[in-house]
Design a protein around this motif. Structure first.
Motif, PDB file in Angstrom:
ATOM      1  N   VAL A  28      -7.245  -0.456  10.578  1.00  0.00           N
ATOM      2  CA  VAL A  28      -6.965  -1.253   9.374  1.00  0.00           C
ATOM      3  C   VAL A  28      -5.462  -1.450   9.187  1.00  0.00           C
ATOM      4  N   PRO A  30      -3.377  -2.736   6.220  1.00  0.00           N
ATOM      5  CA  PRO A  30      -3.544  -3.126   4.817  1.00  0.00           C
ATOM      6  C   PRO A  30      -2.279  -3.693   4.181  1.00  0.00           C
ATOM      7  N   HIS A  35      -4.474  -5.585  -3.329  1.00  0.00           N
ATOM      8  CA  HIS A  35      -5.066  -5.887  -2.019  1.00  0.00           C
ATOM      9  C   HIS A  35      -5.705  -4.628  -1.430  1.00  0.00           C
ATOM     10  N   TRP A  36      -5.010  -3.507  -1.569  1.00  0.00           N
ATOM     11  CA  TRP A  36      -5.523  -2.244  -1.046  1.00  0.00           C
ATOM     12  C   TRP A  36      -6.751  -1.784  -1.832  1.00  0.00           C
ATOM     13  N   VAL A  39      -9.682  -3.839  -0.404  1.00  0.00           N
ATOM     14  CA  VAL A  39     -10.104  -3.532   0.970  1.00  0.00           C
ATOM     15  C   VAL A  39     -10.631  -2.102   1.070  1.00  0.00           C
ATOM     16  N   LYS A  40     -10.156  -1.199   0.201  1.00  0.00           N
ATOM     17  CA  LYS A  40     -10.625   0.193   0.258  1.00  0.00           C
ATOM     18  C   LYS A  40     -12.119   0.283  -0.067  1.00  0.00           C
ATOM     19  N   VAL A  55      -6.575   3.954   8.987  1.00  0.00           N
ATOM     20  CA  VAL A  55      -5.661   3.065   8.274  1.00  0.00           C
ATOM     21  C   VAL A  55      -4.235   3.328   8.737  1.00  0.00           C
ATOM     22  N   THR A  57      -0.456   3.236   8.009  1.00  0.00           N
ATOM     23  CA  THR A  57       0.393   3.212   6.816  1.00  0.00           C
ATOM     24  C   THR A  57       1.766   3.783   7.140  1.00  0.00           C
ATOM     25  N   ASP A 151      -5.257  -7.551   6.351  1.00  0.00           N
ATOM     26  CA  ASP A 151      -5.001  -8.484   5.260  1.00  0.00           C
ATOM     27  C   ASP A 151      -4.080  -9.561   5.804  1.00  0.00           C
TER      28      ASP A 151
END
Length: 529
Positions: A28, A30, A35-36, A39-40, A55, A57, A151
């Protein structure tokens, strides 16, 4: 990760192994904030179904907290940006957008373009930190992911999918002027009846509104730059080792999950690899905290009004806060207001301030009469889901357009955040609460939202699983991606047909002239005889 979460993750993986055997590994990319949050919801459902979700990050992430217990895995990569850098940049961008004067078209969109430029420059730094980290990229290669869920408004997910040679699924609300959808996804958007995003127009346009819409199309196509194409194209070409462009890479997406639905959208053409999943985060209301429930019940027959400006905006100027508080003090309803700043001097006894509110649960409460919102997609869909009319005070991004959609559907009234007076807000609230048509229209949209053969969340998960099962969805990708711009618009065919017509006209004209020259001579000969 705690023993409890490790046990849960192991149980889910074993369940997947012994059941369908089709569970996969999802990578993912993100984007922060609302937005997060959206999608979460998808990620939690994927994990519940036994998929392994990872994810990506950075250390500068603001909202995504890998330290919290979760069945979702987090891969943290180092970046030159700090959390303060990220927060300050976002705050600066949103303050500029919220408080700028919107009287001039050119000034407004020039500022918006610079704001997007600032965001995409920051996004490029983060992306470079990922793809240039050879050790980190090797680890991703060795993990053998089945799909990238990204995204689309935060570039890099498509680059990772291309480098890792795995399918790509996008989550997206919009891009300015529909640039990514139109030129990346090849989505047809006829300007005669499809209003351009950020134009704030409806689909029932007058002649002059269609002129305005066409002007927006031309502006976004030839003038407005969502991102610096030259920089991004060069960056992607360097990473992939061949000439390419950002939009070409975006166009390789297998599926686009658009975070709206027909209760929100105006009817328009869609492609088979575009799917509406708006409202996937919505759910039935849960009981409120005891103290909050008591305050709600104290409203009696008048009910309550819920007021929030979203997950990003937690504070506003004192002057605006006092204007709003003064209006709220004059309505008979009780008000729950999510607000972080100094307590307004004009705050009435019917209004309570909260640093956080359970928005969905409040909107689903039977005593809720209206929702004062900034117009974020998540909040609007919760209002649609529960059938609550809105007073929209849009601040930035897609919010003005979202409220314009709700106004066209008859479920909202709009106010200008910087110009509205106490009287304006008071009248808007009275209109939405006392005029039954707003509630009726909101309930109509709610009925449409609930009346679907498959829930939006299930639909989103289905298509992600579909892409994993089939190693992509190229059979849904239109042939438009293989055409040049002049072929797409059939300019070569039009030119050929015009040439044929011109040639035919030329030949016929020449033949006629030839005949005219011959026959008069024959006529003169006969007369002499």
């Amino acid at each position: 990760m705690s023993v409890k979460w490790l046990s849960l993750l192991l149980l889910l993986q074993l369940n997947c192994y012994f059941s369908s055997g089709s569970c996969g590994k999802v990578l993912v990319w993100p984007v922060e904030y609302s937005h997060w949050i959206n999608v979460k919801t998808i990620l939690d459902e994927l994990v519940t179904r036994g998929h392994e979700v990872t994810v990506l990050t950075s250390q500068a992430s603001v909202l995504i907290d890998p330290s919290k217990p979760s069945a979702i895995k987090f891969e943290i990569f180092p970046t030159l940006l700090t959390k303060d850098d990220f927060e300050n940049t976002i705050k600066h961008m949103l303050d500029n957008w919220t408080y700028m004067v919107k009287d001039s078209f050119w000034t407004y969109f020039s500022t918006v373009q610079s704001i997007f430029g600032e965001f995409f420059d920051m996004q490029m730094k983060v992306c470079k930190d990922v793809v240039s980290n050879k050790k980190f990229m090797t680890k991703l290669h060795e993990s053998r992911f089945d799909v990238v869920l990204a995204d689309a408004i935060g570039p890099c997910g498509e680059l990772l999918a291309e480098v890792l040679q795995i399918p790509l699924v996008y989550s997206l609300r919009f891009s300015p002027g529909f640039s990514l959808e139109k030129y990346g996804g090849k989505l047809p958007l006829p300007p005669s009846y499809v209003p351009v995003i950020m134009s704030e127009l409806g689909d029932q346009m007058t002649f002059m509104e269609r002129v305005k819409n066409m002007m927006y199309v031309l502006y976004f196509d030839f003038w407005f730059q969502t991102f610096n194409e030259k920089k991004w194209n060069q960056f992607y070409s360097e990473v992939l080792g061949r000439p390419t462009t950002l939009l070409e890479t975006v166009g390789k997406a297998d599926m686009w999950l658009i975070r709206t639905f027909w209760d929100f959208e105006f009817p328009r053409p869609l492609l088979p690899n575009f799917e509406f999943v708006g409202g996937l985060h919505c759910k039935p209301a849960k009981p409120l905290p005891k103290e909050m429930e008591e305050f709600v019940q104290s409203s009696g027959e008048d009910g309550i009004v819920v007021f929030t400006l979203g997950s990003i905006v937690t504070n506003i100027t004192e002057e605006r806060a006092n204007v709003i508080a003064s209006a709220l003090a004059q309505i008979p309803q009780k008000v729950l207001w999510r607000y972080h700043g100094k307590k307004p001097d004009t705050l009435g006894p019917n209004t309570r301030l909260y640093k956080w509110i359970p928005q969905n649960d409040l909107l689903g409460h039977p005593k809720t009469k209206a929702f004062i919102t900034h117009g974020g997609t998540n909040g609007i869909y919760e209002a649609i889901y529960h059938g609550i009319p809105m007073v929209g005070i849009p601040l930035f991004a897609d919010q003005p357009d979202n409220i314009a959609h709700m106004m066209a559907k008859g479920a909202a009234v709009r106010l200008d955040f910087n110009k509205m007076s106490t009287t304006d807000l008071l009248n808007a609230l009275k209109q939405v609460i006392n005029n039954p048509s707003y509630k009726q229209n909101a309930m109509r949209l709610s009925t449409i939202q609930h009346d679907q053969p498959m829930k939006p969340l299930d639909r989103a998960v289905f298509w992600i699983e579909f892409v994993m099962r089939h190693k992509g969805a190229k059979h849904l990708r239109p042939a438009a991606h293989d055409l040049t711009w002049y072929q797409y618009h059939s300019l070569d065919v039009t030119g050929f047909l015009l040439a044929c017509v011109a040639t035919a006209v030329f030949v016929i004209t020449k033949c006629c002239l030839f005949c005219c020259q011959k026959f008069p001579k024959a006529g003169k000969k006969n007369k002499r005889e």
